[in-house]
Design a protein around this motif. Structure first.
Motif, short mmCIF file in Angstrom:
data_model
loop_
_atom_site.label_atom_id
_atom_site.label_comp_id
_atom_site.label_asym_id
_atom_site.label_seq_id
_atom_site.Cartn_x
_atom_site.Cartn_y
_atom_site.Cartn_z
N SER A 69 11.54 -6.75 40.57
CA SER A 69 12.96 -7.12 40.40
C SER A 69 13.12 -8.61 40.17
N SER A 70 12.25 -9.42 40.76
CA SER A 70 12.40 -10.85 40.62
C SER A 70 12.23 -11.30 39.16
N GLN A 73 15.19 -8.64 36.75
CA GLN A 73 16.64 -8.84 36.86
C GLN A 73 17.14 -9.93 35.93
N GLU A 77 19.58 -9.18 32.66
CA GLU A 77 20.90 -9.79 32.55
C GLU A 77 21.02 -10.62 31.27
N THR A 99 16.78 -3.28 38.48
CA THR A 99 17.82 -4.21 37.99
C THR A 99 19.16 -3.48 38.04
N PRO A 103 23.75 -7.19 41.90
CA PRO A 103 22.45 -7.31 42.59
C PRO A 103 22.40 -6.50 43.89
N ASP A 104 23.53 -6.24 44.52
CA ASP A 104 23.52 -5.49 45.76
C ASP A 104 23.09 -4.05 45.54
N ILE A 106 20.56 -3.17 43.62
CA ILE A 106 19.13 -3.09 43.37
C ILE A 106 18.47 -2.41 44.56
#
Length: 537
Positions: A69-70, A73, A77, A99, A103-104, A106
């Motif tokens: 995800s780091s 994401q 976007e 993603t 973000p909450d 994920i």
């Protein structure tokens, strides 16, 4: 009773309904087409973006990292912002999100169907997720062994698709409104013009008026001919067809091709009004009125009316004959009174023998003339005509003679008595006029021959006048040797020619002595008429 709507109003309402239906139908079709195009564009966009993200090499590398995800994401976007889609969700085969625009979200399970994507197929669907209803595409991410290692879901919300559709519909709505306004205005203008043309009359009234007008046109005895500005017949009623001897339908035929006399055709197309003009056809005497018809500043043609004056003209001829006969009798009565006074005076003077001689001399002369006419012509009408003409000739100083071969029995020929008066009366009148006009050169004399022959009636009138020079136009109405100032001339010989044509006869004009020696000794005009009659008569 409720009055029916005028034709103009009915047409206006009908046009308005048609315009509204057409514009409404066009808008419905345009909306359906715009909706389909917007959905297709949205579907193509999400599939393209999803397949592009799934094929990205950086996606495979990020999936192998301890925290996908780091890296995924920010990548998702950035692509979402650049492409204008509403969400890009990258997830593992179990549907856990790597993603999400929020973000909450994920790490939470993906809301939607993934079965076909897990089977290695790309599919699209409309589904309600965390962002509301959306059109989305789900694409599998495959490794080198074609195994599904992740899924990519790209979507556009229905709200965004609707907003784009509305943007497309605004110009269409403006165009539809313009078309509606133009259609309504055009319908109103057409209706207003039609209202002026029909004068606000309802369709049923128009139909009834047309039927009445048709009945009137075909029932009146007066002929009516409408001629257009191009010289073609627009309308010709039954009476006009009968008076002109035309076929059943001459509408659209040029006047020049109707076979009318030149002067009559000219009256039909005259740019000026013609009032009570006498025109002769082969069988009739017509009284013609022609009036130009104009609409505002535009000439539409002529309205021509025809009245049959054949009977009236014949009666006028008979009346003229009777009047002449009466004048002759009045003159003879006056002369008889003078002679009677002379006889009485001679008796008073004792001159009885002279009184008897004077009284019987004129009586014997008159009786001889009467016996000559009655003995030769047993037809009473013709005999009366000749007796009247003899008296008139005596008054005018013209010697009117019947030839020795004049003989006509009272057996009833095929020729009507009025036509006999027309033919013989006019010929004798013209002959006496010509003889008197030329009296200074030689003694005026008119010789008449009337006899029935096998199959024909023979009439010949000769005079001692100057003769005829222009023979081609002699039977045309208006031709005359009289001065132009004398009105009413030029009709007698035209009527003679018409009567002869009606019976299918012939009329010849010569100058000088007649072939049988019974004509003018002085070299004047000789008119010879032959009329066919039944051989049994």
């Amino acid at each position: 009773m409720k009055q029916p709507w005028p034709l103009a109003r009915q047409l206006l309402v009908l046009q308005l309904v048609l315009v509204v239906l057409l514009v409404g139908g066009g808008m419905a079709l345009a909306y359906a087409d715009a909706r389909r195009a917007t959905d297709d564009n949205a579907r193509e966009l999400v599939v393209t973006v999803a397949e592009t993200v799934a094929d990205s090499p950086s996606l495979t590398d990020a999936l192998a990292a301890p925290d996908p995800s780091s890296e995924l994401q920010p990548f998702a976007e950035r692509v979402r912002t650049d492409t204008g889609v509403d969400f890009i969700t990258i997830m593992d085969p179990d549907g856990i999100r790597f993603t999400h625009p929020d973000p909450d979200r994920i790490g939470e399970p993906f809301i939607g169907n993934t079965e076909e994507a897990l089977a290695g197929r790309t599919f699209t669907e409309t589904y309600t997720g965390t962002l509301g209803p959306s059109m989305r595409a789900v694409v599998p991410v495959l490794d080198g062994d074609a195994a599904v290692v992740a899924l990519v879901a790209v979507g556009i919300t229905i709200e965004a698709i609707t907003a784009e559709l509305n943007e497309r519909l605004l110009p269409l709505a403006a165009v539809a409104a313009g078309v509606l306004v133009i259609g309504v205005a055009g319908s109103y203008l057409v209706s207003a013009r039609l209202r002026r043309q029909t004068r606000g009359v309802a369709p049923a009234e128009l139909r009834d008026m047309f039927e009445y007008y048709q009945a009137i046109l075909h029932s009146v005895r007066e002929g009516l001919v409408l001629v257009g500005s191009d010289g073609r017949v627009v309308l010709c009623n039954d009476a006009a067809l009968d008076l002109l001897g035309m076929p059943a339908d001459v509408r659209g035929t040029p006047v020049a091709e109707l076979g009318l006399a030149e002067d009559l055709a000219a009256a039909f197309t005259s740019p000026e009004s013609r009032e009570d003009e006498l025109h002769l056809t082969d069988t009739r005497v017509l009284l013609v009125n022609s009036v130009p018809v104009r609409s505002r500043d535009r000439g539409m043609g002529n309205a021509v009316t025809l009245r049959d004056h054949t009977e009236l003209q014949n009666l006028s001829g008979e009346l003229d004959t009777v009047r002449g006969f009466a004048e002759s009798l009045r003159s003879q009565a006056h002369e008889s009174a003078n002679r009677l006074h002379a006889v009485i005076s001679l008796i008073e003077l004792g001159r009885v023998d002279r009184a008897v001689a004077l009284a019987t001399a004129e009586l014997e002369t008159a009786q001889q003339l009467t016996d000559r006419v009655v003995g030769s012509v047993a037809e009473p009408v013709l005999a009366a005509l000749l007796l009247g003409k003899l008296s008139e000739a005596s008054e005018r100083g013209v010697e009117l003679m019947l030839t020795a071969d004049t003989a006509m029995q009272d057996t009833g020929t095929d020729v009507d008595a009025r036509d006999l008066i027309t033919i013989l009366g006019n010929l004798i009148d013209n002959a006496m006029d010509a003889a008197v006009e030329h009296a200074a050169a030689r003694a005026p004399k008119v010789t008449v021959t009337v006899r029935t022959e096998p199959g024909e009636l023979f009439v010949r009138v000769a005079d001692t006048g100057p003769g005829v020079v222009e023979r081609a136009d002699i039977f045309r109405r208006g031709w005359s040797t009289k001065p132009a100032a004398e009105t009413g001339r030029g009709l007698g010989l035209a009527l003679v020619g018409q009567a002869v044509r009606r019976y299918g006869g012939s009329i010849d004009v010569d100058n000088g002595s007649a072939p049988d020696g019974g004509a003018s000794d002085g070299g004047g005009a000789v008119f010879t008429v032959r009329l066919p009659i039944s051989s049994s008569r």
